[in-house]
Design a protein around this motif. Structure first.
Motif, PDB file in Angstrom:
ATOM      1  N   ASP A 120       0.817  -1.220   0.000  1.00 46.57           N
ATOM      2  CA  ASP A 120       0.000   0.000   0.000  1.00 46.57           C
ATOM      3  C   ASP A 120       0.852   1.272   0.000  1.00 46.57           C
ATOM      4  O   ASP A 120       0.339   2.362   0.245  1.00 46.57           O
ATOM      5  N   ALA A 121       2.132   1.117  -0.263  1.00 45.04           N
ATOM      6  CA  ALA A 121       3.031   2.270  -0.179  1.00 45.04           C
ATOM      7  C   ALA A 121       2.852   3.214  -1.360  1.00 45.04           C
ATOM      8  O   ALA A 121       2.447   2.823  -2.453  1.00 45.04           O
ATOM      9  N   SER A 122       3.179   4.469  -1.091  1.00 44.12           N
ATOM     10  CA  SER A 122       3.281   5.468  -2.147  1.00 44.12           C
ATOM     11  C   SER A 122       4.522   6.314  -1.865  1.00 44.12           C
ATOM     12  O   SER A 122       4.643   6.838  -0.758  1.00 44.12           O
ATOM     13  N   PRO A 123       5.461   6.407  -2.813  1.00 43.43           N
ATOM     14  CA  PRO A 123       5.500   5.819  -4.131  1.00 43.43           C
ATOM     15  C   PRO A 123       5.252   4.307  -4.116  1.00 43.43           C
ATOM     16  O   PRO A 123       5.479   3.645  -3.106  1.00 43.43           O
ATOM     17  N   ILE A 124       4.848   3.799  -5.245  1.00 44.29           N
ATOM     18  CA  ILE A 124       4.313   2.447  -5.331  1.00 44.29           C
ATOM     19  C   ILE A 124       5.424   1.406  -5.182  1.00 44.29           C
ATOM     20  O   ILE A 124       6.499   1.524  -5.784  1.00 44.29           O
ATOM     21  N   GLY A 125       5.155   0.387  -4.391  1.00 46.01           N
ATOM     22  CA  GLY A 125       6.109  -0.698  -4.226  1.00 46.01           C
ATOM     23  C   GLY A 125       6.295  -1.450  -5.534  1.00 46.01           C
ATOM     24  O   GLY A 125       5.345  -1.639  -6.314  1.00 46.01           O
ATOM     25  N   THR A 126       7.524  -1.888  -5.779  1.00 46.97           N
ATOM     26  CA  THR A 126       7.791  -2.558  -7.060  1.00 46.97           C
ATOM     27  C   THR A 126       7.120  -3.930  -7.120  1.00 46.97           C
ATOM     28  O   THR A 126       6.813  -4.414  -8.211  1.00 46.97           O
ATOM     29  N   GLY A 127       6.901  -4.546  -5.958  1.00 51.19           N
ATOM     30  CA  GLY A 127       6.155  -5.803  -5.950  1.00 51.19           C
ATOM     31  C   GLY A 127       4.725  -5.583  -6.409  1.00 51.19           C
ATOM     32  O   GLY A 127       4.188  -6.330  -7.231  1.00 51.19           O
ATOM     33  N   ARG A 128       4.100  -4.544  -5.878  1.00 55.24           N
ATOM     34  CA  ARG A 128       2.735  -4.202  -6.288  1.00 55.24           C
ATOM     35  C   ARG A 128       2.713  -3.888  -7.782  1.00 55.24           C
ATOM     36  O   ARG A 128       1.823  -4.348  -8.516  1.00 55.24           O
ATOM     37  N   LEU A 129       3.670  -3.103  -8.223  1.00 51.87           N
ATOM     38  CA  LEU A 129       3.745  -2.732  -9.637  1.00 51.87           C
ATOM     39  C   LEU A 129       3.773  -3.980 -10.520  1.00 51.87           C
ATOM     40  O   LEU A 129       2.997  -4.115 -11.475  1.00 51.87           O
ATOM     41  N   CYS A 130       4.687  -4.889 -10.201  1.00 54.15           N
ATOM     42  CA  CYS A 130       4.862  -6.066 -11.058  1.00 54.15           C
ATOM     43  C   CYS A 130       3.643  -6.984 -11.004  1.00 54.15           C
ATOM     44  O   CYS A 130       3.245  -7.559 -12.026  1.00 54.15           O
ATOM     45  N   MET A 131       3.057  -7.119  -9.822  1.00 52.59           N
ATOM     46  CA  MET A 131       1.923  -8.048  -9.721  1.00 52.59           C
ATOM     47  C   MET A 131       0.664  -7.475 -10.368  1.00 52.59           C
ATOM     48  O   MET A 131      -0.165  -8.223 -10.891  1.00 52.59           O
TER      49      MET A 131
ATOM     50  N   PRO B 275      -1.285   3.631  -5.457  1.00 53.19           N
ATOM     51  CA  PRO B 275      -1.346   2.230  -5.903  1.00 53.19           C
ATOM     52  C   PRO B 275      -2.733   1.817  -6.375  1.00 53.19           C
ATOM     53  O   PRO B 275      -2.863   0.960  -7.251  1.00 53.19           O
ATOM     54  N   ALA B 276      -3.760   2.468  -5.846  1.00 53.88           N
ATOM     55  CA  ALA B 276      -5.114   2.109  -6.275  1.00 53.88           C
ATOM     56  C   ALA B 276      -5.396   2.567  -7.702  1.00 53.88           C
ATOM     57  O   ALA B 276      -6.293   2.047  -8.367  1.00 53.88           O
ATOM     58  N   ALA B 277      -4.616   3.546  -8.176  1.00 55.08           N
ATOM     59  CA  ALA B 277      -4.834   4.055  -9.534  1.00 55.08           C
ATOM     60  C   ALA B 277      -4.107   3.225 -10.589  1.00 55.08           C
ATOM     61  O   ALA B 277      -4.303   3.426 -11.796  1.00 55.08           O
ATOM     62  N   LEU B 278      -3.286   2.309 -10.128  1.00 57.34           N
ATOM     63  CA  LEU B 278      -2.434   1.579 -11.065  1.00 57.34           C
ATOM     64  C   LEU B 278      -3.227   0.618 -11.947  1.00 57.34           C
ATOM     65  O   LEU B 278      -3.028   0.555 -13.169  1.00 57.34           O
ATOM     66  N   ARG B 279      -4.110  -0.138 -11.311  1.00 55.97           N
ATOM     67  CA  ARG B 279      -4.815  -1.183 -12.048  1.00 55.97           C
ATOM     68  C   ARG B 279      -5.627  -0.629 -13.241  1.00 55.97           C
ATOM     69  O   ARG B 279      -5.448  -1.095 -14.373  1.00 55.97           O
ATOM     70  N   PRO B 280      -6.461   0.384 -13.019  1.00 56.12           N
ATOM     71  CA  PRO B 280      -7.203   0.902 -14.183  1.00 56.12           C
ATOM     72  C   PRO B 280      -6.288   1.540 -15.228  1.00 56.12           C
ATOM     73  O   PRO B 280      -6.589   1.482 -16.428  1.00 56.12           O
ATOM     74  N   ALA B 281      -5.195   2.132 -14.791  1.00 58.77           N
ATOM     75  CA  ALA B 281      -4.276   2.743 -15.759  1.00 58.77           C
ATOM     76  C   ALA B 281      -3.638   1.668 -16.645  1.00 58.77           C
ATOM     77  O   ALA B 281      -3.491   1.852 -17.863  1.00 58.77           O
ATOM     78  N   ILE B 282      -3.245   0.546 -16.039  1.00 60.68           N
ATOM     79  CA  ILE B 282      -2.675  -0.550 -16.832  1.00 60.68           C
ATOM     80  C   ILE B 282      -3.708  -1.065 -17.829  1.00 60.68           C
ATOM     81  O   ILE B 282      -3.389  -1.345 -18.998  1.00 60.68           O
ATOM     82  N   ALA B 283      -4.950  -1.143 -17.399  1.00 63.41           N
ATOM     83  CA  ALA B 283      -6.008  -1.624 -18.304  1.00 63.41           C
ATOM     84  C   ALA B 283      -6.159  -0.681 -19.497  1.00 63.41           C
ATOM     85  O   ALA B 283      -6.292  -1.134 -20.642  1.00 63.41           O
TER      86      ALA B 283
END
Lengths: 651, 116
Positions: free
Chosen positions: A458-469, A622-630
């Motif tokens: 849940d970190a910001s800046p975003i954790g690289t584990g979260r990013l990759c997963m 981190p919550a904004a990452l998923r829709p952005a990737i989509a």
């Protein structure tokens, strides 16, 4: 066919003027005119006029331009060079335009119809060469880059060096005026070298300066086969500008040699049997593989070998040697596995000493052996028989117990056959009994990696584990590929199921920053042709070396999901500077000076959009990452590149 | 190199928010975050996790002053005793890590370790 004539430059000028006066009606000329118009409206170069040409290229020595006949050059040498590219199955030639290869450039476009080979346009020769590198590792064959004599080779040299260290094939074609009497004053002398290959001779496998078209023909085919004989390496061929531009004297005297693929070197059967005996006698054998698998078949052979012994594999990551979800892929147990090994089999390691030993980054740099003194070591590599003196990728000398100068992949069928022939029932039973513990260790390792990824979820800046997963979750159902290693904490290797050889592109080889973006573009070219979705987790510092790659991605509509791992630093260097200061007991907090990319922070999405690439960011929630990737993936699925700028934790 | 010397145990402490904020600034300023991550998550490439901090304050101080692994030493000249204490306060203030089993993208890996 006309003979070569003097004063060809003046005739070119005349032809240019006549064409300009006559106007353009063919589609290609219309396109060129539009491009010129666009450039002019943007305030750049104006349409050439006779006066301008005279001022730029010199006076016509009193000759009346109207009195000079236009000499049509029929069947130029560069048309034959295009025939060679086709015969050698080179589907792409990558280049930033340069006058020393204008003949070949024109032949590719007009004689060859800009198809197989197709010209891929870059804005820097380092991009051209790195794209060849990335392409070759996906397609399993070389393509060519054209570079502009000495200046182009110097620009391309870093990427050629990476390819050398990474054992990747490519053909570097260099335009260069060999005949000094044909060079125009000043610039063509500055853009010529007597021996242009010398610039990169320390890290190409072979180079040549053909002085006739037949010489070029034979050297071209030789170059391709040398590049593709393990160890794969870059090769360089000078395409003399005169040979390109002059008409062919007699086509009937030219021939194109057939391709003659060379079988890779394999080991002596008796030596392979010795390796099998040593592995069978071992209680805890460990396989360490770097560039062992050259193809998907090679990866399958590594798996067969490992399963035959139930030997854990440490994948050094130059290529994908074993699927990441295979229970014998125990790469991240390297330290304990090596410490407990009684036999270590090294497959295509460039650094076998570095597997057995370490030099900790501490003052004094004392080296230490990290495996038992009694551990037996076997090395199989084509590198033993092929080295250069100056470059030091030869690594430190290690006297292994068995050393075989042969291509590892070519040796594996023999070795597997030897093991199968020699293993008795009791030995097979003992080997099979190892499997439950190995499976348990593998699953425990994955669970441990998941726990590590959770720490900064849940970190910001975003954790690289979260990013990759988050990326993995959205690509795993597609036909995907990760085209470069990442500078995250190896999350894809630890948690993604990378199961196909083409799904992992490995490292730069030479650690030359600036590799990732253009190599990803080259890989994207190959993956586009295969209908796959390529992904790169792009380091920000690396992207700043050759950001012009973005333009090539947009211009050629290369689908690529580029997710910028933006930690706003050359992070490895922050840690180096910090170590220096702390060892010297001074300057705490000065680690950011000269190592960080801040003040101003770089807006990569704006940079990308400026070059025609769809982009979003910076993303720090981190919550904004998923829709952005989509959203980005939707763009890539439509056949376009997309960039997401993600503010991340350091590693 | 792990700081696995002594286990103090316990969850996050309720330090003065100003102390925690100051500790965070020092943690980033002297570069602890470079190797151990912004929230002390660590990395297999650069340094072990520091949060949740499982060492006693004394063990942390001892290791930071005279590390035995790859970590360079931080003397009192470059990191005062007070600054080191507020760094510890920052690390102790970190909330507990969510178990991977409660994170949908990570839960399958935990299940696989249990032989499912």
């Amino acid at each position: 066919m006309k003979k070569p004539v003097e004063g060809d430059r003046r005739r070119f000028l005349k032809a240019t003027l006549v064409l300009g006066a006559a106007g353009a009606s063919a589609p290609s000329l219309v396109a060129s005119a539009k491009a010129a118009e666009t450039a002019a409206s943007a305030g750049s170069a104006a349409t050439p006029t006779e006066q301008r040409l005279r001022s730029e290229f010199g006076a016509l020595d009193g000759h009346d331009p109207q009195s000079l006949a236009i000499a049509e050059v029929v069947d130029p040498g560069s048309d034959f060079m295009v025939d060679l590219l086709r015969a050698a199955d080179i589907p792409y030639v990558i280049a930033m335009a340069g006058s020393t290869f204008r003949g070949l450039h024109e032949s590719i476009v007009n004689y060859g119809g800009n198809h197989a080979p197709e010209l891929i346009t870059c804005v820097h020769e380092e991009i051209s060469a790195a794209m060849c590198h990335g392409y070759a590792k996906v397609a399993g064959k070389p393509i060519a880059c054209m570079v502009h004599s000495d200046v182009g080779v110097q620009h391309a040299s870093m990427a050629i060096y990476n390819a050398w260290c990474d054992r990747a094939p490519m053909i570097v074609l260099v335009g260069n005026w060999l005949d000094a009497t044909k060079r125009r004053p000043w610039v063509e002398w500055d853009l010529s070298m007597a021996d242009v290959g010398a610039i990169v001779r320390d890290f190409v496998k072979w180079d040549d300066i053909p002085v006739s078209l037949q010489h070029y023909s034979e050297s071209f085919m030789r170059a391709r086969e040398i590049a593709m004989t393990p160890p794969y390496e870059p090769v360089l061929l000078v395409a003399d500008s005169g040979l390109q531009e002059d008409p062919i004297a007699d086509r009937s005297k030219l021939s194109i040699p057939r391709r003659a693929p060379v079988s890779p070197p394999a080991g002596e059967p008796a030596e392979i049997d010795l390796v099998a005996d040593m592995l069978i006698a071992a209680k805890s054998p460990v396989i360490v593989a770097d560039r062992a698998a050259r193809t998907a078949e090679g990866m399958g052979l590594v798996v067969q070998l490992a399963e035959a012994l139930n030997a854990p594999v440490i994948d050094k990551g130059g290529r994908l040697n074993i699927p990441t979800n295979h229970y014998l892929n125990q790469t991240f147990l390297q330290q304990s596995l090596l410490a407990g090994a009684d036999v270590i089999l090294g497959l295509e390691l460039t650094d076998i000493w570095g597997v057995i030993n370490d030099v900790p980054d501490l003052p004094g740099r004392e080296s230490r052996r990290i495996v038992s003194q009694t551990t037996k070591v076997i090395g199989i590599s084509s590198n033993y028989g092929f080295v250069k003196a100056n470059v030091q990728d030869i690594q430190r000398y290690y006297a292994a117990d068995i050393t075989i100068a042969a291509d590892a992949q070519a040796c594996l069928p023999q070795l597997i056959e030897s093991l199968n022939r020699k293993l008795g029932p009791a030995q097979r039973q003992a080997i099979a009994a190892k499997k439950p513990a190995l499976e348990a260790a593998f699953h425990a390792l994955r669970a441990s990696s998941a726990a590590d990824a959770a720490r900064s979820w849940d970190a910001s800046p975003i954790g690289t584990g979260r990013l990759c997963m988050e990326i993995w979750d959205q690509i795993k159902g597609l036909d995907w590929a990760l085209v470069c290693e990442t500078t995250t904490s190896a999350w894809p290797q630890r948690l993604w199921d990378i199961t196909e050889y083409h799904q992992y592109g490995g490292s730069s080889g030479g650690a030359g920053v600036g590799y990732m973006a253009p190599a990803a573009a080259g890989a994207a070219l190959a993956h586009r042709d295969a209908g796959r979705i390529p992904v790169v987790i792009q380091s920000d510092g690396d992207l700043m070396m050759l950001p012009g790659t973005l333009w090539t991605l947009a211009h050629h509509k290369l689908p690529l999901l580029m997710v910028v791992h933006n930690n706003r630093a050359w992070h490895q260097e922050t840690m180096h500077l910090q170590r220096m200061a702390e060892w010297r007991n001074r300057g705490a907090g000065t680690w950011a000076v000269g190592t960080t990319l801040v003040d101003p922070a770089i807006d990569y999405a704006t940079v990308a959009r400026g070059m025609g690439v769809w982009a979003e960011g910076p993303i720090s929630d981190p919550a904004a990452l998923r829709p952005a990737i989509a959203r980005a993936l939707a763009v890539v699925k439509q056949g376009e590149p997309a960039l997401l700028d993600v503010l991340t934790q350091p590693r | 190199v792990a700081l696995a010397l002594q286990i103090a145990g316990g969850g996050p402490t309720l330090a003065d928010p100003r102390t925690v904020a100051h500790g965070k600034a020092i943690y980033f300023g002297v570069g602890c975050s470079n190797c151990h991550g912004g929230v002390g998550q660590g990395s297999i490439l650069t340094g072990p996790a520091l949060a949740p901090l499982q060492l006693s304050d004394e063990a942390v101080v001892r290791y930071v002053r005279r590390p035995t692994g790859l970590m360079p030493p931080f003397s009192a000249t470059i990191l005062s005793e007070n600054d080191l204490q507020v760094i510890i306060a920052y690390l102790r203030s970190q909330p507990p890590t969510r178990p991977p089993s409660e994170i949908p993208l990570l839960a399958p890996y935990v299940a696989s370790s249990r032989g499912k």
